[in-house]
Write a protein that holds these residues in place. Structure first.
Motif, mmCIF file in Angstrom:
data_model
loop_
_atom_site.group_PDB
_atom_site.id
_atom_site.type_symbol
_atom_site.label_atom_id
_atom_site.label_comp_id
_atom_site.label_asym_id
_atom_site.label_seq_id
_atom_site.Cartn_x
_atom_site.Cartn_y
_atom_site.Cartn_z
ATOM 1 N N ASP A 118 0.730 -1.169 -0.035
ATOM 2 C CA ASP A 118 0.020 0.136 -0.147
ATOM 3 C C ASP A 118 0.956 1.229 -0.120
ATOM 4 O O ASP A 118 2.057 1.297 0.525
ATOM 5 N N VAL A 119 0.294 2.365 -0.651
ATOM 6 C CA VAL A 119 1.028 3.551 -0.624
ATOM 7 C C VAL A 119 0.008 4.511 0.007
ATOM 8 O O VAL A 119 -0.929 4.855 -0.407
ATOM 9 N N SER A 120 0.697 5.354 1.015
ATOM 10 C CA SER A 120 0.064 6.385 1.723
ATOM 11 C C SER A 120 0.170 7.887 0.869
ATOM 12 O O SER A 120 1.307 7.814 0.357
ATOM 13 N N GLU A 121 -0.689 8.732 1.424
ATOM 14 C CA GLU A 121 -0.476 9.980 0.786
ATOM 15 C C GLU A 121 0.959 10.553 1.422
ATOM 16 O O GLU A 121 1.604 11.285 0.615
ATOM 17 N N GLU A 122 1.117 10.424 2.610
ATOM 18 C CA GLU A 122 2.381 10.866 3.046
ATOM 19 C C GLU A 122 3.475 10.470 2.249
ATOM 20 O O GLU A 122 4.468 11.041 1.990
ATOM 21 N N GLU A 123 3.567 9.169 2.050
ATOM 22 C CA GLU A 123 4.560 8.561 1.057
ATOM 23 C C GLU A 123 4.863 9.041 -0.310
ATOM 24 O O GLU A 123 5.892 9.486 -0.824
ATOM 25 N N LYS A 234 1.244 12.025 -9.363
ATOM 26 C CA LYS A 234 0.963 10.812 -8.136
ATOM 27 C C LYS A 234 0.975 9.531 -8.830
ATOM 28 O O LYS A 234 1.509 8.607 -8.070
ATOM 29 N N LYS A 242 5.393 1.609 -4.746
ATOM 30 C CA LYS A 242 4.975 0.227 -5.059
ATOM 31 C C LYS A 242 5.843 -0.811 -5.404
ATOM 32 O O LYS A 242 6.070 -1.926 -4.734
ATOM 33 N N LYS A 245 8.457 -1.099 -2.590
ATOM 34 C CA LYS A 245 7.876 -1.753 -1.479
ATOM 35 C C LYS A 245 7.596 -3.285 -1.981
ATOM 36 O O LYS A 245 7.868 -4.305 -0.942
#
Length: 289
Positions: A118-123, A234, A242, A245
């Motif tokens: 998963d990819v967060s907005e912060e990342e 984005k 991704k 990760k």
């Protein structure tokens, strides 16, 4: 029938594999039957969504009709091939087994790795900031960790980085240098460099089969940043994160499930080959040293 675009994307033996080896699930909606075989909604949807040739068809209904006709034609051809006994041919069976392996790997990757990356907005925001920078590093590379640690200790005691490099056979002109970007495919180095301060020297860092001492010598920044620019980039940023990760998750999976490596590598031979390749690709480095 318009089959050319589909032939390019899905080899005939793939269709043959599905017909020959996969039983249809009754709970899955069926788009069409061809004899006792079926085209499921999932199969139709997946191919429709991931076939770029269909994007050229302006009318959505027409595109779906073209795809359905193509799928039916492929299934009919595959059934005819089975009737002729072609599924028993060694070459065909080889391709079917190969595709089965690839399908299993793809399923594993999707379920056990990619779904957890998963990819967060912060990342995404942090990656956007990094994408606006180029970080220049000088580095020394070692095969032996203890040798790298010894040299790093000398740097901590006050030895100049360039002077140490000269002792290793480099000059100021040939001192190894690289520019590290967000997308640099060296995850340990990339992560470390973007946490360093200007002129900082990083302790020995392992990447692949080597150890690196890094010195950050320059930071080149693009001052243009905006919310619209961030939103536009984005998807690209998410893809980079991704992928990184996923590689990390896969590494952890291997370490967890395989306490001992299920393979052997002759380290000395590998490094010798790597040096030979390096000399072929960068002959000027060999000549200058």
């Amino acid at each position: 029938m318009m089959l050319s675009f589909y032939h390019k994307a899905w080899p005939f033996w793939v269709i043959l594999f599905f017909i020959f080896s996969c039983a249809e699930k009754k709970s899955v909606p069926i788009v069409a039957y061809i004899g006792d075989k079926a085209i499921t909604l999932n199969e139709f949807r997946d191919i429709y969504q991931f076939n770029p040739a269909l994007a050229a068809v302006k009318n959505d209904v027409s595109a779906k009709k073209i795809l359905l006709n193509s799928l039916i034609a492929e299934k009919l051809l595959a059934l005819a091939a089975i009737d002729d006994g072609l599924d028993k041919e060694p070459t065909v069976r080889h391709y079917m087994l190969q595709f089965r392996r690839e399908a299993l790997i793809e399923k594993f990757w999707q379920d056990s790795i990619l779904s957890k990356a998963d990819v967060s907005e912060e990342e995404l925001l942090q990656a956007y900031i990094q994408s606006k920078q180029k970080r220049v590093v000088h580095y020394l590379m070692y095969e032996n960790e203890s040798e790298a640690q010894t040299d790093y200790n000398r740097l901590k005691q006050g030895v100049d980085f360039i002077e140490l490099a000269k002792l290793k056979g480099y000059s100021e002109q040939t001192l190894p240098v690289d520019t590290i970007l967000l997308k640099t495919p060296l995850p340990n180095i990339q992560s470390a460099v973007f946490k360093m301060n200007l002129n900082e020297v990083h302790p020995p860092l392992k990447e692949g089969g080597y150890y690196f001492i890094l010195k950050l010598t320059n930071i080149i920044s693009d001052v243009f940043r905006s919310k619209d620019d961030f939103e536009r980039f984005k998807p690209h940023l998410a893809k980079i994160i991704k992928k990184r990760k996923s590689a990390s998750l896969f590494g952890r999976y291997i370490n967890t499930h395989f306490k001992e490596a299920p393979y052997t590598v002759h380290t000395k031979v590998f490094k010798k080959i790597a040096r030979l390749l390096d000399a072929q690709i960068f002959p000027e480095n060999k000549a200058e040293r």
